[in-house]
Every structure is written in C-alpha cells, then in structure tokens.
Write a protein that holds these residues in place. Structure first.
Motif, short mmCIF file in Angstrom:
data_model
loop_
_atom_site.label_atom_id
_atom_site.label_comp_id
_atom_site.label_asym_id
_atom_site.label_seq_id
_atom_site.Cartn_x
_atom_site.Cartn_y
_atom_site.Cartn_z
N LEU A 60 -31.47 -3.49 24.67
CA LEU A 60 -31.07 -4.05 23.38
C LEU A 60 -29.64 -3.68 23.03
CD1 LEU A 60 -34.35 -3.36 21.36
CD2 LEU A 60 -33.46 -5.60 22.05
N GLN A 61 -29.27 -2.43 23.26
CA GLN A 61 -27.92 -1.96 22.97
C GLN A 61 -26.89 -2.76 23.78
OE1 GLN A 61 -27.38 0.66 20.78
NE2 GLN A 61 -25.17 0.52 20.97
N GLU A 63 -27.26 -5.77 25.02
CA GLU A 63 -27.23 -7.15 24.51
C GLU A 63 -26.31 -7.24 23.29
OE1 GLU A 63 -31.21 -8.47 23.64
OE2 GLU A 63 -31.86 -8.15 25.72
N HIS A 64 -26.42 -6.26 22.39
CA HIS A 64 -25.57 -6.26 21.19
C HIS A 64 -24.11 -6.03 21.54
CE1 HIS A 64 -28.69 -6.84 18.22
NE2 HIS A 64 -29.43 -5.95 18.87
N GLU A 65 -23.85 -5.12 22.45
CA GLU A 65 -22.47 -4.88 22.89
C GLU A 65 -21.88 -6.14 23.50
OE1 GLU A 65 -21.49 -1.31 25.12
OE2 GLU A 65 -23.32 -0.39 24.36
N ARG A 67 -22.68 -9.25 22.88
CA ARG A 67 -22.39 -10.20 21.80
C ARG A 67 -21.10 -9.82 21.07
NH1 ARG A 67 -28.06 -10.87 21.31
NH2 ARG A 67 -28.33 -9.18 19.85
N ALA A 68 -20.92 -8.52 20.81
CA ALA A 68 -19.73 -8.06 20.10
C ALA A 68 -18.46 -8.33 20.92
CB ALA A 68 -19.85 -6.57 19.78
#
Length: 128
Positions: A60-61, A63-65, A67-68
């Motif tokens: 999850l981490q 995936e968020h990185e 996207r950022a």
C-alpha cells in the motif's frame, strides 16, 4: 523447479532477502520490508510480528508513493516555473521522478515476490 525457486530466480527478487527455506529467510524478508517503510512504523507490533501484514502495508505504501511521484512528474512543467525554478532544474527534477518511478516499480515487483513466498510459507504444513 519449485514455485519458491521460480520466485527467487526472478531478477526482481531482492538481493537482501535469503531464499525461502534457508535459515533466517523470514527474518531477512521482514528486515527488508521494514526498511521500505518510514521509520515510525518500526514500533507497530502487528507489522513487526506478522510478516504478511507488513507486506500488505508495504504494498500500500509503495502504491501511494507511486501515485505521489506520478502527480509530481505530471505537474512539474506547469507548477515549477511559477515557483521560480530554473528550466535546467525542472529537467533534472523530471529525470529524477522518472528514475524514482522505475525504482518504485522494481521494489513493488520484489515485494510481490516476497509476499507470495511468505504466503506459501504460511500455508505450508509445519514440520514438527
């Protein structure tokens, strides 16, 4: 070739993680996974004691990185000039983001492989 041998023969298998079945392989997997998270997560016992939960959170981490970084890359040319950033710095920043996206993709593939190996390990009957 066994399923775990297939996982570890992938070029995306992390060098820091021993092959499943080797002594301390789960410890090396957990250590590698923890190093992918911000340090503050090291104190959360559910993550440190349950490698499958740790793997899930790392996925999850990442995936968020990703996207950022994609958002930063996508908006660099529009937003950075207004902030007074020189064109040469913008070009270097865009290249940096592109390299980071490649790195995040490679790490995500490694996490997927380690996750699969951990799940196979937890599903396998324990020897007594």
């Amino acid at each position: 070739m066994s399923q775990t041998a297939t996982l570890t023969s992938s070029p995306d298998w992390p060098l820091q993680v021993k092959a499943p079945g080797m002594p301390d392989w789960e410890r090396t997997a957990t250590q590698w996974l923890r190093n992918l998270l911000p340090a503050r997560y090291g104190g959360y016992l559910p993550l440190t004691r349950h490698p499958v939960l740790l793997t899930r959170h790392v996925r999850l981490q990442l995936e968020h990185e990703t996207r950022a970084v994609r958002a930063a890359l996508r908006t660099s040319r529009a937003e950075l000039p207004a902030m007074g950033v020189a064109e040469s710095v913008i070009e270097k920043t865009i290249r940096m983001y592109a390299v980071e996206l490649e790195q995040l993709a490679r790490l995500s593939r490694g996490v997927r492989l380690v996750s699969e190996a951990l799940l196979m390990e937890s599903a396998a009957p324990r020897r007594r």
